[in-house]
Design a protein around this motif. Structure first.
Motif, PDB file in Angstrom:
ATOM      1  N   PRO A  19       0.695  -1.330  -0.037  1.00 52.30           N
ATOM      2  CA  PRO A  19      -0.105   0.030  -0.022  1.00 52.30           C
ATOM      3  C   PRO A  19       0.830   1.323   0.148  1.00 52.30           C
ATOM      4  CG  PRO A  19      -0.022  -1.051   2.329  1.00 52.30           C
ATOM      5  CD  PRO A  19       0.492  -1.954   1.232  1.00 52.30           C
ATOM      6  N   ALA A  57       0.853   2.734  -3.534  1.00 54.02           N
ATOM      7  CA  ALA A  57      -0.231   3.032  -4.069  1.00 54.02           C
ATOM      8  C   ALA A  57      -0.043   4.345  -5.182  1.00 54.02           C
ATOM      9  CB  ALA A  57      -1.186   3.289  -3.276  1.00 54.02           C
ATOM     10  N   ASP A  58       0.838   5.538  -4.615  1.00 57.38           N
ATOM     11  CA  ASP A  58       0.827   6.551  -5.479  1.00 57.38           C
ATOM     12  C   ASP A  58       2.313   6.560  -6.311  1.00 57.38           C
ATOM     13  OD1 ASP A  58      -1.589   7.397  -4.890  1.00 57.38           O
ATOM     14  OD2 ASP A  58      -0.731   8.124  -3.086  1.00 57.38           O
ATOM     15  N   ALA A 116     -10.525  -0.601   1.931  1.00 60.97           N
ATOM     16  CA  ALA A 116      -8.986  -1.086   2.031  1.00 60.97           C
ATOM     17  C   ALA A 116      -8.938  -2.610   1.826  1.00 60.97           C
ATOM     18  CB  ALA A 116      -8.029  -0.151   2.611  1.00 60.97           C
TER      19      ALA A 116
END
Length: 295
Positions: free
Chosen positions: A120, A123-124, A160
């Motif tokens: 996670p 993620a970006d 999530a």
């Protein structure tokens, strides 16, 4: 030797010694870290001569409560489980990061470290242009992301996949309690306690870029492999930085054996150092090498 082979080769007695938890080292470190924040906050609140110069110092001390909260997700700063929970929640309030949510986010990061599909933290993606790098270091993305997490956890849909269904009511209660606390803090800051802004929120905004650069050094541009000695970077730094960061610059060691408390990481590092594949000689050197390749 990869991290799994290294861990398997450790004698049982060594692993047990390394994983032994204790309250005293954590309380000592907490007294230093928390005491510095309290002393700086009081000095800023009463506006001692030159107090504006203390703002970034206070900000770095506040921002690096992240590393304490991080340790608390592993239940390692203290032997007392309740103390780990209390400190994790308090640190989360001060850095605007809900502890219950971060526990699941961070454990997913450990399970899938540097896996571009499942970690996670990725993620970006990591910044690979100057614009993305400067935005990453700014507080803009931090406040936006934490605000979005709090809003979704409090009133929206918690979707999530790393958060189990049984935990979602707990995350909702936590987020709502935090938002209520922040609303009260805003009222107090606007009326009888303006020091809330100058001793807490403004310094935090100034300190977050330092934390963001520090965190970037942990995994950025490490290979997407399963070996924690390769996908995680240990950064050699000063005793002051190690103290402020609760020894998390020994980051590959931490990922190899997350059950080892912060005060035992130097001992683990001494054993693991010959096998580390990603290391850096300081955060300034990391920043220089990283930015040299930005587009």
């Amino acid at each position: 030797m990869d991290h799994r082979t290294f861990v398997a080769a450790l004698p049982a007695a060594t692993r047990a010694r390394l994983a032994a938890r204790a309250d005293v080292p954590g309380l000592r470190r907490l007294a230093l870290h928390g005491g510095a924040i309290l002393a700086l906050g009081v000095a800023i609140a009463v506006r001692v001569p030159g107090w504006p110069l203390l703002l970034p110092v206070q900000g770095v001390a506040l921002a690096f409560l992240f590393t304490l909260q991080h340790e608390a997700t592993h239940k390692t700063p203290f032997a007392n489980p309740r103390l780990n929970e209390i400190v994790g929640h308090l640190a989360g309030v001060l850095i605007v990061q809900p502890f219950e949510w971060f526990r699941y986010f961070h454990l997913a990061h450990h399970r899938h470290t540097n896996d571009p599909e499942r970690d996670p933290e990725l993620a970006d993606g990591k910044p690979e242009t100057w614009r993305a790098f400067l935005l990453h270091l700014s507080t803009i993305g931090y406040w936006r992301d934490k605000g979005a997490v709090l809003a979704a956890n409090a009133f929206g849909r918690i979707d999530a996949d790393y958060v189990p269904d049984r935990a979602r009511p707990r995350l909702r209660r936590e987020a709502r309690a935090m938002l209520a606390g922040y609303a009260l803090a805003a009222v107090l800051a606007a009326t009888v306690a303006p020091w809330i802004l100058t001793a807490w929120l403004l310094p935090l905004a100034l300190g977050l870029p330092v934390l963001r650069l520090y965190l970037l050094a942990e995994h950025a541009r490490c290979p997407a492999v399963a070996d924690m000695f390769a996908n995680t970077r240990t950064t050699f730094t000063t005793r002051l930085v190690r103290g402020l960061a609760w020894n998390m610059p020994y980051h590959a060691e931490h990922h190899a054996l997350p059950s080892v408390p912060f005060h035992k990481l130097p001992e683990l590092h001494a054993l693991a150092r010959p096998h580390l594949q990603e290391t850096e000689a300081g955060y300034a050197r990391f920043a220089g090498r990283y930015t040299a390749d930005l587009g």
